[in-house]
Motif scaffolding. Structure first.
Motif, mmCIF file in Angstrom:
data_model
loop_
_atom_site.group_PDB
_atom_site.id
_atom_site.type_symbol
_atom_site.label_atom_id
_atom_site.label_comp_id
_atom_site.label_asym_id
_atom_site.label_seq_id
_atom_site.Cartn_x
_atom_site.Cartn_y
_atom_site.Cartn_z
ATOM 1 N N ARG A 163 0.817 -1.223 0.000
ATOM 2 C CA ARG A 163 0.000 0.000 0.000
ATOM 3 C C ARG A 163 0.849 1.272 0.000
ATOM 4 N NH1 ARG A 163 -3.308 3.566 3.287
ATOM 5 N NH2 ARG A 163 -5.424 3.670 2.399
ATOM 6 N N TYR A 164 1.960 1.254 0.718
ATOM 7 C CA TYR A 164 2.718 2.488 0.914
ATOM 8 C C TYR A 164 4.048 2.546 0.172
ATOM 9 C CZ TYR A 164 -0.552 3.416 4.721
ATOM 10 O OH TYR A 164 -1.692 3.641 5.454
ATOM 11 N N ALA A 165 4.515 1.410 -0.383
ATOM 12 C CA ALA A 165 5.836 1.424 -1.017
ATOM 13 C C ALA A 165 5.834 0.878 -2.438
ATOM 14 C CB ALA A 165 6.822 0.630 -0.160
ATOM 15 N N PRO A 168 -5.082 4.150 -1.452
ATOM 16 C CA PRO A 168 -5.267 2.796 -1.988
ATOM 17 C C PRO A 168 -6.079 1.920 -1.041
ATOM 18 C CG PRO A 168 -2.970 3.475 -2.136
ATOM 19 C CD PRO A 168 -3.658 4.438 -1.219
ATOM 20 N N ARG A 169 -6.654 0.846 -1.565
ATOM 21 C CA ARG A 169 -7.536 -0.012 -0.795
ATOM 22 C C ARG A 169 -6.744 -0.863 0.196
ATOM 23 N NH1 ARG A 169 -8.685 -4.186 -5.844
ATOM 24 N NH2 ARG A 169 -6.822 -5.487 -5.541
ATOM 25 N N TRP A 170 -7.472 -1.411 1.166
ATOM 26 C CA TRP A 170 -6.897 -2.357 2.119
ATOM 27 C C TRP A 170 -7.298 -3.800 1.801
ATOM 28 C CZ3 TRP A 170 -3.136 -1.351 5.465
ATOM 29 C CH2 TRP A 170 -2.929 -0.031 5.903
ATOM 30 N N TYR A 191 3.351 -9.370 -7.055
ATOM 31 C CA TYR A 191 1.922 -9.001 -7.024
ATOM 32 C C TYR A 191 1.740 -7.517 -7.331
ATOM 33 C CZ TYR A 191 -2.784 -8.257 -5.186
ATOM 34 O OH TYR A 191 -4.102 -7.895 -5.042
ATOM 35 N N ALA A 192 2.632 -6.680 -6.796
ATOM 36 C CA ALA A 192 2.531 -5.239 -7.011
ATOM 37 C C ALA A 192 2.746 -4.874 -8.474
ATOM 38 C CB ALA A 192 3.543 -4.502 -6.135
ATOM 39 N N ARG A 193 3.468 -5.705 -9.196
ATOM 40 C CA ARG A 193 3.650 -5.445 -10.629
ATOM 41 C C ARG A 193 2.377 -5.713 -11.422
ATOM 42 N NH1 ARG A 193 9.505 -6.903 -13.153
ATOM 43 N NH2 ARG A 193 10.731 -5.476 -11.857
ATOM 44 N N GLN A 194 1.556 -6.633 -10.919
ATOM 45 C CA GLN A 194 0.322 -6.980 -11.606
ATOM 46 C C GLN A 194 -0.860 -6.153 -11.101
ATOM 47 O OE1 GLN A 194 0.326 -9.069 -14.205
ATOM 48 N NE2 GLN A 194 2.529 -9.317 -13.909
ATOM 49 N N VAL A 195 -0.880 -5.877 -9.803
ATOM 50 C CA VAL A 195 -1.991 -5.130 -9.183
ATOM 51 C C VAL A 195 -1.395 -3.949 -8.426
ATOM 52 C CG1 VAL A 195 -3.990 -5.250 -7.658
ATOM 53 C CG2 VAL A 195 -3.273 -7.282 -8.943
ATOM 54 N N GLN A 196 -1.344 -2.808 -9.081
ATOM 55 C CA GLN A 196 -0.800 -1.619 -8.433
ATOM 56 C C GLN A 196 -1.840 -1.001 -7.498
ATOM 57 O OE1 GLN A 196 0.318 0.809 -11.839
ATOM 58 N NE2 GLN A 196 2.449 0.245 -11.575
ATOM 59 N N PRO A 197 -1.416 -0.477 -6.352
ATOM 60 C CA PRO A 197 -2.357 0.219 -5.482
ATOM 61 C C PRO A 197 -2.928 1.439 -6.204
ATOM 62 C CG PRO A 197 -0.125 0.232 -4.560
ATOM 63 C CD PRO A 197 -0.057 -0.519 -5.824
ATOM 64 N N ALA A 198 -4.250 1.502 -6.280
ATOM 65 C CA ALA A 198 -4.912 2.579 -7.035
ATOM 66 C C ALA A 198 -5.267 3.732 -6.108
ATOM 67 C CB ALA A 198 -6.173 2.038 -7.711
ATOM 68 N N LEU A 199 -4.962 4.937 -6.572
ATOM 69 C CA LEU A 199 -5.266 6.148 -5.826
ATOM 70 C C LEU A 199 -6.209 7.010 -6.661
ATOM 71 C CD1 LEU A 199 -4.538 7.754 -3.215
ATOM 72 C CD2 LEU A 199 -2.800 8.927 -4.577
ATOM 73 N N LEU A 200 -7.416 7.245 -6.137
ATOM 74 C CA LEU A 200 -8.366 8.111 -6.833
ATOM 75 C C LEU A 200 -7.974 9.557 -6.585
ATOM 76 C CD1 LEU A 200 -11.802 6.399 -6.049
ATOM 77 C CD2 LEU A 200 -10.390 6.180 -8.091
ATOM 78 N N ILE A 201 -7.816 10.313 -7.661
ATOM 79 C CA ILE A 201 -7.406 11.717 -7.538
ATOM 80 C C ILE A 201 -8.415 12.614 -8.247
ATOM 81 C CG2 ILE A 201 -4.956 11.153 -7.372
ATOM 82 C CD1 ILE A 201 -4.717 11.916 -10.348
ATOM 83 N N GLN A 202 -8.363 13.880 -7.894
ATOM 84 C CA GLN A 202 -9.265 14.862 -8.497
ATOM 85 C C GLN A 202 -8.495 16.156 -8.745
ATOM 86 O OE1 GLN A 202 -13.231 15.242 -6.809
ATOM 87 N NE2 GLN A 202 -13.048 17.461 -6.859
ATOM 88 N N PRO A 203 -8.484 16.640 -9.983
ATOM 89 C CA PRO A 203 -7.818 17.914 -10.250
ATOM 90 C C PRO A 203 -8.623 19.070 -9.663
ATOM 91 C CG PRO A 203 -8.888 17.092 -12.237
ATOM 92 C CD PRO A 203 -9.028 16.033 -11.210
#
Length: 212
Positions: free
Chosen positions: A46-48, A83-85, A141-153
């Motif tokens: 999640r953090y790295a 990112p999700r838990w 796993y992180a290469r296949q499923v990256q932690p997703a961060l929803l952002i808003q401009p």
């Protein structure tokens, strides 16, 4: 004669019982080590791990032929969620338990006395392999499923950019902390092995305190 034979059988049964108890304890300690390292792997994912940024509230539009996309202007990017838990918080510790149990079983195959440096060496190597294996799993796993961060401009005329904002176009305000540990295939196994060694030392200390 019968009394002597019964005594020998009881002694043999006692030795087998103690051996089975030690085997169960070693497998349990290895599985617990894997579970703890699995929890650490969730934090590392999640953090790295490199993140995937998803623009919240925008949808791609066709701009020419089969191409699609859009343009927008902003003063800064604001984190919305992620990112999700889950399900990583459940899956990765279970994977750690599996790796730990397998390594615990494998360590039983190595001939070693009940105590001594060989037993300690087997336990240390087992813990290091558990941690390194879990670190490698989460790196892949992180290469296949990256932690997703929803952002808003966000457009804000009063916004004054900081040095961080100027130095990084990917800086997102309000996002969870991010620690760059690339290349993950190298550092995740190393950190995992270190964490597993610490956990095993703590478990061994607790075991000795209980027995004393």
């Amino acid at each position: 004669m019968n009394a002597g034979g019964n005594g020998e059988q009881q002694t043999r049964g006692s030795i087998i019982s103690q051996s089975n108890t030690r085997a169960r304890g070693q497998i349990a300690a290895s599985a617990l080590t894997g579970a703890v390292v699995g929890l650490a792997a969730v934090i590392g994912w999640r953090y790295a791990s490199p993140r995937q940024f998803i623009d919240f509230g925008y949808s791609a539009r066709e701009i020419s032929g089969h191409d699609s996309g859009y343009f927008f202007t902003f003063d800064y990017l604001q984190s919305v969620a992620g990112p999700r838990w889950f399900p990583e918080l459940l899956v990765l510790p279970l994977v750690g338990v599996l790796i730990g149990a397998v390594m615990g079983l494998a360590a039983l195959v190595v001939p070693a006395p009940v105590s001594g440096w060989r037993t300690t060496a087997v336990q240390v190597v087992s813990a290091l392999l558990i941690g390194a294996g879990m670190g490698l799993v989460v790196a892949l796993y992180a290469r296949q499923v990256q932690p997703a961060l929803l952002i808003q401009p966000v457009k804000d005329p009063s916004f004054v950019p900081t040095d961080t904002d100027i130095g990084s176009l990917s800086a997102v305000r309000g996002a969870p902390p991010y620690l760059d540990m690339s290349p993950e295939l190298v550092y995740f196994p190393l950190v995992g092995a270190f964490c597993a060694a610490i956990v095993r030392i703590i478990l061994e200390s607790i075991r000795r305190m209980i027995r004393s």
